[in-house]
Design a protein around this motif. Structure first.
Motif: not given
Length: 74
Positions: A40-55
């Motif tokens: 569950l911890v591993t799945l919680s980091y899914r698509s983290v890079s997509n959350r900050h596309a402007h950065k």
């Protein structure tokens, strides 16, 4: 004490206490709970890079020269 005598001693002791499986049933249950939590911890980091596309876009624009000079990235 040799390895064979240790195994014989352990087998003899297991017969006296009853069901050895019942005593050790908590180890696989605990392992399933721990690995489930880690999953569950591993799945919680899914698509983290997509959350900050402007950065990510700003970083790519700022370092475009660095990426083009290195060739294929190695």
């Amino acid at each position: 004490m040799s390895f064979a005598s240790l195994i014989a001693f352990a087998a003899e002791g297991a017969g006296e206490t009853g069901n050895a499986m019942l005593e050790t049933v908590w180890y696989p249950i605990l392992a399933l709970v721990v690995f489930g939590f880690l999953g569950l911890v591993t799945l919680s980091y899914r698509s983290v890079s997509n959350r900050h596309a402007h950065k990510a876009d700003a970083y790519a624009k700022e370092h475009a020269d660095d990426l083009s000079q290195t060739g294929h990235g190695h």
